[in-house]
Design a protein around this motif. Sequence first.
Motif, PDB file in Angstrom:
ATOM      1  N   HIS A 193     -21.484  15.423  -9.711  1.00  0.00           N
ATOM      2  CA  HIS A 193     -22.045  14.084  -9.537  1.00  0.00           C
ATOM      3  C   HIS A 193     -21.624  13.152 -10.668  1.00  0.00           C
ATOM      4  CE1 HIS A 193     -24.738  10.913  -8.210  1.00  0.00           C
ATOM      5  NE2 HIS A 193     -25.109  10.778  -9.471  1.00  0.00           N
ATOM      6  N   GLN A 194     -21.621  13.654 -11.890  1.00  0.00           N
ATOM      7  CA  GLN A 194     -21.188  12.814 -13.007  1.00  0.00           C
ATOM      8  C   GLN A 194     -19.723  12.419 -12.865  1.00  0.00           C
ATOM      9  OE1 GLN A 194     -22.890  11.342 -15.595  1.00  0.00           O
ATOM     10  NE2 GLN A 194     -24.627  11.981 -14.329  1.00  0.00           N
ATOM     11  N   GLU A 195     -18.901  13.344 -12.371  1.00  0.00           N
ATOM     12  CA  GLU A 195     -17.490  13.032 -12.148  1.00  0.00           C
ATOM     13  C   GLU A 195     -17.330  11.955 -11.072  1.00  0.00           C
ATOM     14  OE1 GLU A 195     -15.099  14.028 -13.956  1.00  0.00           O
ATOM     15  OE2 GLU A 195     -16.046  15.671 -15.073  1.00  0.00           O
ATOM     16  N   PHE A 196     -18.073  12.090  -9.980  1.00  0.00           N
ATOM     17  CA  PHE A 196     -18.011  11.084  -8.919  1.00  0.00           C
ATOM     18  C   PHE A 196     -18.533   9.734  -9.420  1.00  0.00           C
ATOM     19  CE2 PHE A 196     -18.389  14.540  -5.447  1.00  0.00           C
ATOM     20  CZ  PHE A 196     -17.017  14.566  -5.273  1.00  0.00           C
ATOM     21  N   SER A 197     -19.584   9.769 -10.208  1.00  0.00           N
ATOM     22  CA  SER A 197     -20.178   8.540 -10.719  1.00  0.00           C
ATOM     23  C   SER A 197     -19.181   7.762 -11.580  1.00  0.00           C
ATOM     24  CB  SER A 197     -21.446   8.858 -11.529  1.00  0.00           C
ATOM     25  OG  SER A 197     -22.064   7.697 -12.001  1.00  0.00           O
ATOM     26  N   PHE A 198     -18.469   8.479 -12.432  1.00  0.00           N
ATOM     27  CA  PHE A 198     -17.479   7.810 -13.284  1.00  0.00           C
ATOM     28  C   PHE A 198     -16.311   7.294 -12.447  1.00  0.00           C
ATOM     29  CE2 PHE A 198     -14.010   7.573 -16.386  1.00  0.00           C
ATOM     30  CZ  PHE A 198     -14.639   6.866 -17.402  1.00  0.00           C
ATOM     31  N   LEU A 199     -15.914   8.055 -11.417  1.00  0.00           N
ATOM     32  CA  LEU A 199     -14.819   7.624 -10.544  1.00  0.00           C
ATOM     33  C   LEU A 199     -15.180   6.344  -9.803  1.00  0.00           C
ATOM     34  CD1 LEU A 199     -12.169   7.905  -8.972  1.00  0.00           C
ATOM     35  CD2 LEU A 199     -13.322   9.564  -7.472  1.00  0.00           C
ATOM     36  N   THR A 200     -16.368   6.302  -9.177  1.00  0.00           N
ATOM     37  CA  THR A 200     -16.750   5.104  -8.422  1.00  0.00           C
ATOM     38  C   THR A 200     -16.936   3.902  -9.338  1.00  0.00           C
ATOM     39  OG1 THR A 200     -19.073   5.838  -8.476  1.00  0.00           O
ATOM     40  CG2 THR A 200     -17.777   6.388  -6.512  1.00  0.00           C
ATOM     41  N   CYS A 201     -17.423   4.137 -10.555  1.00  0.00           N
ATOM     42  CA  CYS A 201     -17.550   3.046 -11.523  1.00  0.00           C
ATOM     43  C   CYS A 201     -16.164   2.516 -11.921  1.00  0.00           C
ATOM     44  CB  CYS A 201     -18.321   3.515 -12.756  1.00  0.00           C
ATOM     45  SG  CYS A 201     -18.753   2.192 -13.905  1.00  0.00           S
ATOM     46  N   SER A 202     -15.204   3.418 -12.077  1.00  0.00           N
ATOM     47  CA  SER A 202     -13.827   3.001 -12.396  1.00  0.00           C
ATOM     48  C   SER A 202     -13.256   2.126 -11.287  1.00  0.00           C
ATOM     49  CB  SER A 202     -12.939   4.232 -12.593  1.00  0.00           C
ATOM     50  OG  SER A 202     -13.398   5.037 -13.651  1.00  0.00           O
ATOM     51  N   ILE A 203     -13.530   2.503 -10.036  1.00  0.00           N
ATOM     52  CA  ILE A 203     -13.016   1.726  -8.902  1.00  0.00           C
ATOM     53  C   ILE A 203     -13.602   0.316  -8.911  1.00  0.00           C
ATOM     54  CG2 ILE A 203     -13.062   1.532  -6.379  1.00  0.00           C
ATOM     55  CD1 ILE A 203     -12.935   4.641  -6.318  1.00  0.00           C
TER      56      ILE A 203
END
Length: 528
Positions: A193-203
């Motif tokens: 979840h933390q990995e996905f959270s950082f990815l979506t924030c980057s987008i």
Amino acid sequence: MWDLGLITSESWLDGWLGPSAIKSRVRVLHKCPAMVLPGLWLLLLLLLAGTRWLWGQWKFWNLHLPPLAPGFLHFLQPNLPIYLLGLTRKLGPVYRIRMGLQDVVVLNSNSTIKEALIKKWVDFAGRPTVPYEKLDLDLSRGDYSSTWRTHKKLSRSALMVGMRGSTEPIVEQLTQEFCKRMRAQAGAPVDIHQEFSFLTCSIICYLTFGDKDDTLVHTVHSCVQDLMQAWSHWSIQILDIIPFLRFLPNPGLWKLKRFRENRDRIVKQQLKLHQDSRVAGQWRDMIDYMLQGMEQLSEGHGAGELHEGHVHMSVVDLFIGGTETTATTLSWTVAFLLHHPEIQKRLQEELDLRLGPSGGSSQILYKNRAQLPLLMATIAEVLRLRPVVPLALPHRTTRASSISGYDIPKDTIIIPNIQGANLDETVWELPTQFWPDRFLEPGKSPRTLSFGCGARVCLGEPLAQLELFVILAHLLQAFTLLPPPDGTLPSLKPQNYSGVNLLIHPFQVRLQPRNLAPQDQGQSPLTG
């Protein structure tokens, strides 16, 4: 005996219960001796509650209102959306519950939500006022008006027109970088979840600011996390139930204010950078597009004029509404696939057939998503079972209306139970079962309400759907999802509901790189 004639005037009631009147009473109470204060506070609360209740009874005396659920503590239930759905067995899909000093109407079925938000959308397009907040610039929580419509049009245009041709390549690029980072961990357990959270924030950072610098992304990501945690704290949630508690000392509210100030400082810095460097007639990202669109739309609009504050709040809504929501849906998808490895295997077979071996250079194009029907069905099923916002933000009736034959007075607060509608037994076969195949039969399954509907439909739905498709396709093409070495599977039961989002319990997953045999490297049918 109370003289009901005294409280039939709304102006008199506002003078007694309005925020300014309450503040003046608070100032008087602060001058009282400490021993007297508790008793005076209790007397004031009882007086306010009694007056409000009598006013409500008199005002709605001759109306055919939805049935009222007994009790006062409904909003303290740990799994509120499911609890509210359970009340339909006795009360039907439309009923009232007490929230503090007022009654709100809850809609729990596909038909009632669509009747209100689509068929009679003008009647139900408003938002309730919040005495302690100024929401006129807020796109998601601002009230319905001509300025709000112009604001929404500009924000939607920035997403759909301003970034046309740019959004998918950005999502594709950042997802490939994400997969590269995951391969470097060689199948070690990760907090997905933390990995996905950082990815979506980057987008969102890239689309909005034109920048994916790690320092900026970390700053924005931390800000969003702080805000989400502060909003979900009981000291903030209770203010919706007992609004006048906001006039008492509240450390949680003070903390939320600090986080908002930090959020606004970040956005203002980016707006200034864009104002100082943008070129007329050109745009690099969504802020550039909205700033130029603001200037064009504001000319000659009078009361509907937009200004930089509207752009500011559009950016805030994109980050708050577009980071954790998408990351949580991705996490729920991984959790369900860990519990259903047979579905994961079928998804990988579909991807291998259409896209070729993992690690290939084929780009996954969203326009060809119909050629990956099981992937689209799996996304739809996860959104149905675990809508990230299970109770839509409250609506307010702009005029007297009706739902399913019940009278709904003007200024009534309406809560659409999205999760309840997605589990409606009259619409869905085996509604609580994870069964993506239900969406593979054309015309058999209706569209879920996970992004809302009508005038208040989620503005970021197209972006969220694109992200879910691209990220999951890359993830499943490149990795096999496995539980950690101890075999522990993630809980499919949500965390106790608080705030806005339906949160998943933290869990770890191993992303095992797939080693497929070399196949024909010809152009895939899903590539450009």
